[in-house]
Enzyme design. Structure first.
Site, PDB file in Angstrom:
ATOM      1  N   ASP A   1       7.493  -9.583 -33.490  1.00  0.00           N
ATOM      2  CA  ASP A   1       6.068  -9.244 -33.608  1.00  0.00           C
ATOM      3  C   ASP A   1       5.305  -9.340 -32.297  1.00  0.00           C
ATOM      4  O   ASP A   1       4.093  -9.140 -32.263  1.00  0.00           O
ATOM      5  CB  ASP A   1       5.398 -10.186 -34.620  1.00  0.00           C
ATOM      6  CG  ASP A   1       5.805  -9.854 -36.028  1.00  0.00           C
ATOM      7  OD1 ASP A   1       6.322  -8.747 -36.246  1.00  0.00           O
ATOM      8  OD2 ASP A   1       5.612 -10.705 -36.921  1.00  0.00           O
TER       9      ASP A   1
ATOM     10  N   HIS B   1      15.665  -8.849  -5.007  1.00  0.00           N
ATOM     11  CA  HIS B   1      14.775  -8.870  -6.180  1.00  0.00           C
ATOM     12  C   HIS B   1      15.039 -10.097  -7.050  1.00  0.00           C
ATOM     13  O   HIS B   1      15.082 -10.004  -8.280  1.00  0.00           O
ATOM     14  CB  HIS B   1      14.918  -7.569  -6.984  1.00  0.00           C
ATOM     15  CG  HIS B   1      14.216  -6.413  -6.320  1.00  0.00           C
ATOM     16  ND1 HIS B   1      14.389  -5.116  -6.697  1.00  0.00           N
ATOM     17  CD2 HIS B   1      13.343  -6.382  -5.281  1.00  0.00           C
ATOM     18  CE1 HIS B   1      13.649  -4.321  -5.913  1.00  0.00           C
ATOM     19  NE2 HIS B   1      13.016  -5.072  -5.056  1.00  0.00           N
TER      20      HIS B   1
ATOM     21  N   ASP C   1       7.478 -13.282  -2.458  1.00  0.00           N
ATOM     22  CA  ASP C   1       6.984 -11.902  -2.491  1.00  0.00           C
ATOM     23  C   ASP C   1       6.181 -11.789  -3.775  1.00  0.00           C
ATOM     24  O   ASP C   1       6.743 -11.769  -4.869  1.00  0.00           O
ATOM     25  CB  ASP C   1       8.183 -10.942  -2.488  1.00  0.00           C
ATOM     26  CG  ASP C   1       7.762  -9.477  -2.513  1.00  0.00           C
ATOM     27  OD1 ASP C   1       6.583  -9.184  -2.802  1.00  0.00           O
ATOM     28  OD2 ASP C   1       8.638  -8.624  -2.242  1.00  0.00           O
TER      29      ASP C   1
ATOM     30  N   ASP D   1       0.748  -6.392  -2.492  1.00  0.00           N
ATOM     31  CA  ASP D   1       2.190  -6.654  -2.378  1.00  0.00           C
ATOM     32  C   ASP D   1       2.417  -7.372  -1.053  1.00  0.00           C
ATOM     33  O   ASP D   1       2.410  -6.738   0.002  1.00  0.00           O
ATOM     34  CB  ASP D   1       2.923  -5.298  -2.433  1.00  0.00           C
ATOM     35  CG  ASP D   1       4.430  -5.440  -2.391  1.00  0.00           C
ATOM     36  OD1 ASP D   1       4.928  -6.581  -2.469  1.00  0.00           O
ATOM     37  OD2 ASP D   1       5.115  -4.398  -2.277  1.00  0.00           O
TER      38      ASP D   1
ATOM     39  N   HIS E   1      17.025  -2.713   3.485  1.00  0.00           N
ATOM     40  CA  HIS E   1      16.001  -1.885   2.816  1.00  0.00           C
ATOM     41  C   HIS E   1      15.137  -1.173   3.847  1.00  0.00           C
ATOM     42  O   HIS E   1      15.244  -1.414   5.041  1.00  0.00           O
ATOM     43  CB  HIS E   1      15.139  -2.742   1.885  1.00  0.00           C
ATOM     44  CG  HIS E   1      14.484  -3.922   2.539  1.00  0.00           C
ATOM     45  ND1 HIS E   1      13.364  -3.804   3.327  1.00  0.00           N
ATOM     46  CD2 HIS E   1      14.782  -5.252   2.521  1.00  0.00           C
ATOM     47  CE1 HIS E   1      13.001  -5.000   3.757  1.00  0.00           C
ATOM     48  NE2 HIS E   1      13.854  -5.904   3.290  1.00  0.00           N
TER      49      HIS E   1
ATOM     50  N   HIS F   1       6.633   1.252   1.517  1.00  0.00           N
ATOM     51  CA  HIS F   1       6.452   2.251   0.461  1.00  0.00           C
ATOM     52  C   HIS F   1       4.964   2.464   0.277  1.00  0.00           C
ATOM     53  O   HIS F   1       4.156   1.628   0.697  1.00  0.00           O
ATOM     54  CB  HIS F   1       7.094   1.757  -0.851  1.00  0.00           C
ATOM     55  CG  HIS F   1       6.738   0.333  -1.203  1.00  0.00           C
ATOM     56  ND1 HIS F   1       5.561  -0.001  -1.826  1.00  0.00           N
ATOM     57  CD2 HIS F   1       7.381  -0.849  -0.969  1.00  0.00           C
ATOM     58  CE1 HIS F   1       5.513  -1.320  -1.990  1.00  0.00           C
ATOM     59  NE2 HIS F   1       6.594  -1.865  -1.466  1.00  0.00           N
TER      60      HIS F   1
ATOM     61  N   HIS G   1       5.049   0.399  -6.160  1.00  0.00           N
ATOM     62  CA  HIS G   1       5.737   1.473  -5.438  1.00  0.00           C
ATOM     63  C   HIS G   1       5.009   2.737  -5.856  1.00  0.00           C
ATOM     64  O   HIS G   1       5.358   3.358  -6.860  1.00  0.00           O
ATOM     65  CB  HIS G   1       7.222   1.537  -5.810  1.00  0.00           C
ATOM     66  CG  HIS G   1       7.989   0.347  -5.320  1.00  0.00           C
ATOM     67  ND1 HIS G   1       9.298   0.106  -5.635  1.00  0.00           N
ATOM     68  CD2 HIS G   1       7.622  -0.691  -4.522  1.00  0.00           C
ATOM     69  CE1 HIS G   1       9.708  -1.016  -5.051  1.00  0.00           C
ATOM     70  NE2 HIS G   1       8.693  -1.516  -4.379  1.00  0.00           N
TER      71      HIS G   1
ATOM     72  N   GLU H   1       7.122  -3.997   5.683  1.00  0.00           N
ATOM     73  CA  GLU H   1       7.865  -5.162   5.231  1.00  0.00           C
ATOM     74  C   GLU H   1       9.306  -5.234   5.731  1.00  0.00           C
ATOM     75  O   GLU H   1      10.242  -5.188   4.930  1.00  0.00           O
ATOM     76  CB  GLU H   1       7.857  -5.217   3.702  1.00  0.00           C
ATOM     77  CG  GLU H   1       8.253  -3.910   3.006  1.00  0.00           C
ATOM     78  CD  GLU H   1       8.315  -4.067   1.494  1.00  0.00           C
ATOM     79  OE1 GLU H   1       8.946  -5.027   1.027  1.00  0.00           O
ATOM     80  OE2 GLU H   1       7.732  -3.225   0.786  1.00  0.00           O
TER      81      GLU H   1
ATOM     82  N   TYR I   1      18.309 -10.837   6.236  1.00  0.00           N
ATOM     83  CA  TYR I   1      18.909 -11.680   5.204  1.00  0.00           C
ATOM     84  C   TYR I   1      20.345 -11.957   5.623  1.00  0.00           C
ATOM     85  O   TYR I   1      21.129 -11.021   5.792  1.00  0.00           O
ATOM     86  CB  TYR I   1      18.880 -10.963   3.849  1.00  0.00           C
ATOM     87  CG  TYR I   1      17.537 -10.316   3.574  1.00  0.00           C
ATOM     88  CD1 TYR I   1      16.516 -11.004   2.913  1.00  0.00           C
ATOM     89  CD2 TYR I   1      17.269  -9.007   4.017  1.00  0.00           C
ATOM     90  CE1 TYR I   1      15.279 -10.414   2.703  1.00  0.00           C
ATOM     91  CE2 TYR I   1      16.033  -8.415   3.810  1.00  0.00           C
ATOM     92  CZ  TYR I   1      15.044  -9.116   3.151  1.00  0.00           C
ATOM     93  OH  TYR I   1      13.818  -8.526   2.949  1.00  0.00           O
TER      94      TYR I   1
ATOM     95  N   ARG J   1      11.417 -12.090   4.937  1.00  0.00           N
ATOM     96  CA  ARG J   1      10.716 -10.804   4.871  1.00  0.00           C
ATOM     97  C   ARG J   1       9.251 -11.103   5.145  1.00  0.00           C
ATOM     98  O   ARG J   1       8.732 -12.125   4.692  1.00  0.00           O
ATOM     99  CB  ARG J   1      10.902 -10.141   3.497  1.00  0.00           C
ATOM    100  CG  ARG J   1      10.158  -8.832   3.340  1.00  0.00           C
ATOM    101  CD  ARG J   1      10.666  -7.956   2.186  1.00  0.00           C
ATOM    102  NE  ARG J   1      10.455  -8.530   0.867  1.00  0.00           N
ATOM    103  CZ  ARG J   1      11.418  -9.049   0.111  1.00  0.00           C
ATOM    104  NH1 ARG J   1      12.654  -9.077   0.549  1.00  0.00           N
ATOM    105  NH2 ARG J   1      11.143  -9.556  -1.075  1.00  0.00           N
TER     106      ARG J   1
ATOM    107  N   GLU K   1       5.654  -9.124   4.756  1.00  0.00           N
ATOM    108  CA  GLU K   1       5.127  -7.891   4.170  1.00  0.00           C
ATOM    109  C   GLU K   1       3.608  -7.920   4.120  1.00  0.00           C
ATOM    110  O   GLU K   1       3.012  -8.858   3.588  1.00  0.00           O
ATOM    111  CB  GLU K   1       5.671  -7.732   2.738  1.00  0.00           C
ATOM    112  CG  GLU K   1       5.085  -6.536   2.003  1.00  0.00           C
ATOM    113  CD  GLU K   1       5.741  -6.289   0.649  1.00  0.00           C
ATOM    114  OE1 GLU K   1       6.183  -7.261   0.005  1.00  0.00           O
ATOM    115  OE2 GLU K   1       5.798  -5.114   0.243  1.00  0.00           O
TER     116      GLU K   1
HETATM  117  N1  GLY Z   1       7.550  -6.460  -4.270  1.00  0.00           N
HETATM  118  C1  GLY Z   1       8.388  -5.338  -4.240  1.00  0.00           C
HETATM  119  C2  GLY Z   1       8.437  -4.743  -2.901  1.00  0.00           C
HETATM  120  O1  GLY Z   1       8.114  -5.393  -1.936  1.00  0.00           O
HETATM  121  O2  GLY Z   1       8.749  -3.605  -2.732  1.00  0.00           O
HETATM  122 MN    MN Z   2       6.745  -3.947  -1.097  1.00  0.00          MN
HETATM  123 MN    MN Z   3       6.869  -7.070  -2.021  1.00  0.00          MN
END
Ligand code: GLY
Ligand code: MN
Ligand code: MN
Length: 435
Positions: free
Chosen positions: A36, A240, A257, A268, A347, A351, A358, A381, A385, A403, A405
């Protein structure tokens, strides 16, 4: 966001569609979490962008040039019993009065009314493939009309990708959108600073997550743009990671993050720092390298440069630094060409950012990287790593994940860093964490 902004967007879209067209856009469905219990409801970004209408079970219809009504909203009827449990509904009256629809019908009448509207139009603007149930209904309505062709009903002959037009609009942020995005960034910046001050050896990752979410709520944002990533030590190397269930140890680096959503716009931000508040020498060396890459990338965010320029700058800085630290071997040009940085920086550098974290918008136009233009919002960002067991890499670098960002908007001269209030220089971080 004011209603006039939504109206302006609808007008702009309808101008592009031209007469003889119909746009159909359902909002997101309610999703069941278990039995529910539903997931907190979040309307579809495209739908909300044009309507500002927050309730589930709604469909927007736009028919430019139609005399009786151009903007029609199908939405839930008022229902005193249901409203007693789940809260007020706009109903048909509210859809017109509060949300400026020219006309509104109960969502249950869609099957009866929409095909009649469709048969008057030549072109359907629709986002195909996002909502399979609705795709099926639409094709049934079109078939219904085709069956009537012998009695002289013409019906639509073309289906056009609505997302193509809408996403191009969403890519350029207006002044009111930037105002909201600045506020989202300010709130997240405060929350990041709180977390930085609460971080200490022995703290659990979920406790830091809780601190972030608490401060966002306290500052006026109840929603997160995405689940916070809080990882200490090896966990910082999982891009992630959202388990957030380990205890942070003194000698580890922490990566957080996290970003709130404010008035349906995302922020972000990522910061990385030592759990005990003092960088060790290897931690500092890697950190300064990522920071230099981020500085170099931000420098490239300006009109006239293209989407990939910031990434190229980050890759160059990171590769040069990794060679200098002895983590990769070879000349700079060859190492970039052979992507030797990739195991440690897997990466891209950012973005688009907006209603979706995103966000929508093409990165290439006619096969070439898109030029940056004022009003475009993006993240910068870069990261490094180095997991345990990284081959050929000295042990002192293992289990460091970094990272950095920030959220930036392209301006006429260069860019505005929306998230500049979160400390990121080594001395700043050490001083904030010491208080
Ligand atoms: N938080 C997801 C990214 O940095 O793309
Ligand atoms: Mn991001
Ligand atoms: Mn992020």
């Amino acid at each position: 966001m004011q209603m006039s902004e939504f109206k302006r967007r609808r007008r702009e879209l309808m101008r592009m569609m031209g007469p003889g067209s119909i746009a159909i856009l359902p909002t997101a469905p309610l999703l069941i979490r278990n039995r529910d219990v539903h997931f907190p409801y979040r309307p579809d970004s495209d739908f909300f962008y044009l309507t500002g209408f927050p309730e589930p079970e709604a469909v927007l219809v736009l028919i430019p040039g139609r005399k009786q009504a151009e903007y029609i909203l199908f939405n839930r009827e008022s229902d005193p019993v249901k409203e007693l449990w789940d809260g007020a509904r706009a109903g048909q009256e509210g859809a017109c009065e509060k949300y400026a629809a020219d006309d509104s019908f109960p969502i249950g009448d869609l099957n009866d009314i929409l095909p009649r509207m469709l048969e008057q139009c030549e072109r359907i603007f629709y986002v195909m493939g996002c909502n399979p149930k609705f795709d099926k209904r639409l094709s049934e309505w079109i078939n219904e009309i085709r069956c009537e062709s012998r009695s002289g009903v013409q019906g639509p002959v073309e289906i056009i990708a609505l997302d193509h037009y809408l996403h191009e609009m969403r890519l350029y942020k207006s002044r009111s959108e930037l105002k909201v995005m600045r506020q989202a960034a300010r709130i997240s910046a405060k929350a990041h600073k709180k977390v930085m001050q609460s971080c200490k050896p022995g703290v659990w990752e979920y406790q830091l997550e809780a601190e972030f979410v608490r401060e966002c709520s306290h500052q006026g944002s109840r929603a997160q743009a995405y689940p916070p990533i809080v990882g200490a030590g090896a966990n910082a190397c999982t891009l992630h990671y959202i388990d957030n269930n380990c205890q942070a140890q003194a000698k580890q680096m922490l990566l957080i993050d996290a970003g709130c959503e404010y008035d349906y716009y995302a922020s972000d931000i990522t910061r990385s720092y030592p759990v005990n508040g003092r960088f060790s020498e290897p931690q500092r060396q890697l950190y300064e390298l990522v920071l230099a890459a981020q500085d170099a990338a931000i420098e490239k965010v300006k009109p006239g440069n293209h989407w990939n320029d910031p990434h190229d700058a980050a890759v160059r800085t990171i590769t040069r630094g990794l060679i200098k630290l002895g983590i990769i071997k070879g000349t700079l040009a060859k190492s970039i060409r052979e992507e030797k940085y990739k195991p440690f920086f897997p990466h891209r550098t950012g973005h688009w950012l907006g209603m979706d974290v995103h966000d929508v918008g093409d990165y290439k136009v006619d096969g070439a990287w898109r030029m940056l233009e004022p009003g475009m919002a993006l993240t910068i960002e870069p990261g490094l790593y180095i997991p345990t067991g990284s081959k050929g890499v000295a042990k002192k670098w293992w289990n460091i994940g970094i990272r950095i960002e920030d959220d930036v908007v392209v301006t006429k001269e260069g860019c505005e860093v929306l998230t500049k209030d979160v400390p990121k220089r080594v001395a700043e971080i050490e001083s904030v964490m010491a208080t």
